[in-house]
Design an enzyme around this catalytic site. Sequence first.
Site, PDB file in Angstrom:
ATOM      1  N   TRP A  99      44.014  39.361  31.082  1.00 34.54           N
ATOM      2  CA  TRP A  99      43.836  40.697  31.656  1.00 34.54           C
ATOM      3  C   TRP A  99      43.085  41.600  30.687  1.00 34.54           C
ATOM      4  O   TRP A  99      42.196  42.348  31.077  1.00 34.54           O
ATOM      5  CB  TRP A  99      45.184  41.319  32.038  1.00 34.54           C
ATOM      6  CG  TRP A  99      45.870  40.547  33.110  1.00 34.54           C
ATOM      7  CD1 TRP A  99      47.068  39.903  33.026  1.00 34.54           C
ATOM      8  CD2 TRP A  99      45.405  40.304  34.459  1.00 34.54           C
ATOM      9  NE1 TRP A  99      47.372  39.279  34.212  1.00 34.54           N
ATOM     10  CE2 TRP A  99      46.377  39.513  35.105  1.00 34.54           C
ATOM     11  CE3 TRP A  99      44.260  40.679  35.162  1.00 34.54           C
ATOM     12  CZ2 TRP A  99      46.235  39.090  36.432  1.00 34.54           C
ATOM     13  CZ3 TRP A  99      44.112  40.262  36.477  1.00 34.54           C
ATOM     14  CH2 TRP A  99      45.094  39.484  37.093  1.00 34.54           C
ATOM     15  N   ASP A 166      47.559  49.223  29.465  1.00 37.95           N
ATOM     16  CA  ASP A 166      47.850  48.552  30.726  1.00 37.95           C
ATOM     17  C   ASP A 166      49.317  48.121  30.636  1.00 37.95           C
ATOM     18  O   ASP A 166      49.663  47.252  29.829  1.00 37.95           O
ATOM     19  CB  ASP A 166      46.911  47.338  30.875  1.00 37.95           C
ATOM     20  CG  ASP A 166      47.254  46.466  32.090  1.00 37.95           C
ATOM     21  OD1 ASP A 166      48.238  46.751  32.796  1.00 37.95           O
ATOM     22  OD2 ASP A 166      46.509  45.483  32.321  1.00 37.95           O
ATOM     23  N   LYS A 190      54.552  44.190  39.908  1.00 40.81           N
ATOM     24  CA  LYS A 190      55.357  43.390  38.990  1.00 40.81           C
ATOM     25  C   LYS A 190      56.774  43.939  38.872  1.00 40.81           C
ATOM     26  O   LYS A 190      57.725  43.190  38.797  1.00 40.81           O
ATOM     27  CB  LYS A 190      54.721  43.349  37.588  1.00 40.81           C
ATOM     28  CG  LYS A 190      53.234  43.015  37.571  1.00 40.81           C
ATOM     29  CD  LYS A 190      52.947  41.536  37.773  1.00 40.81           C
ATOM     30  CE  LYS A 190      51.502  41.237  38.165  1.00 40.81           C
ATOM     31  NZ  LYS A 190      50.487  41.707  37.232  1.00 40.81           N
TER      32      LYS A 190
END
Length: 357
Positions: A99, A166, A190
């Site tokens: 990511w 993030d 998530k």
Amino acid sequence: MKKHNFYAGPAILPEFTVNNVIEACRDFAGTGLSIMEISHRSKEFTEVMEHAQSLFKELLKIPEGYHVLFVGGGASTQFTVVPMNLMQNKSAYLNTGAWATKAIREAKLYGDVEVVASSEDKNFSYIPKGYKIPDDADYFHITTNNTIYGTEIKEDMDAPVPLVADMSSDILSRPVDVSKYVLIYGGAQKNLAPAGVTFVIVREDVLGNVDRKIPTIFDYRTQIDKGSMFNTPPVLPVYAALQTLIWIKDNGGVEAMQKKNREKSSLLYQEIERNKLFVPTIKNEEDRSVMNVCWVMNEEYAELEKPFLEFATRRGMVGVKGHRSVGGFRASLYNALPLDSVKALIDVMQEFESMKA
Ligand SMILES: *Cc1c(COP(=O)(O)O)cnc(C)c1O
């Protein structure tokens, strides 16, 4: 049979959230209409949006000067929107996984990017330390929890330049000192809500410092001015996020979440280390994620990988297959995952060991 949901994302949500969403799909707030069928400008939904923003602020003790936004596009859209809004000349990134790599690629479209350190040499199995953050960077970007590899930066660091994170897969899993960051973002799927909504916590005074033209919808100032209602927000996921926030508050807040998450991850790690069949993929305890625990077969027993997965699946364990880039197994232990699910997984690991080793 009871299913134990270890999926990495979209992932388990509190029953409270699921049940209240089902109810709101039938009849939302006594309107006689489904949450899917009402105007986002209705009084009832405006209240949901405002309540979700204020609870987010309350739970994370977000200081004055910050705004909470709920937008579409996922964390991946923020990989682009962050540099668009914050990078005038140069930014710095820590590369701790797939990511982060994607975030770096997008940032390069807007200026110089210095990757201060990377753990790619060991398939992202550790958090780099001892790097230097350039003080001429407009911001420094980190990924606090690396969902795929199971590493996590668990402390809020001091950076010499504005810090951006993030937090897709560890938001609300622990207290965060928000004042150390200028911007925190993540996809909700998530640890907060179903896919479709993205949260952004942004300090207003860092905006407006770049020369480029920013498309209206991607300018954070637009969403701040419009209270995340510049266009139609993801109504149902925002409603679900509110339910999860209420559930977190009712269950002791982020401090209580952290305590429970630590208990779950340390129990599971203890078993992985004790069990002859398995080894953890993250060796350094300090770097181990509390949210995603990864492990592989001990080499001697490599051929038992598939049989273990099948055995676990038969016992109701869902989503324990590791990401294809790591292999082995991964158990995601988000807030909503009960301790009993971890105990059930440990039982399965022990039973399998007694059959095979
Ligand atoms: C899942 C994930 C993403 C991607 O989120 P999308 O909402 O699918 O774009 C980004 N960063 C991290 C850390 C993630 O876990």
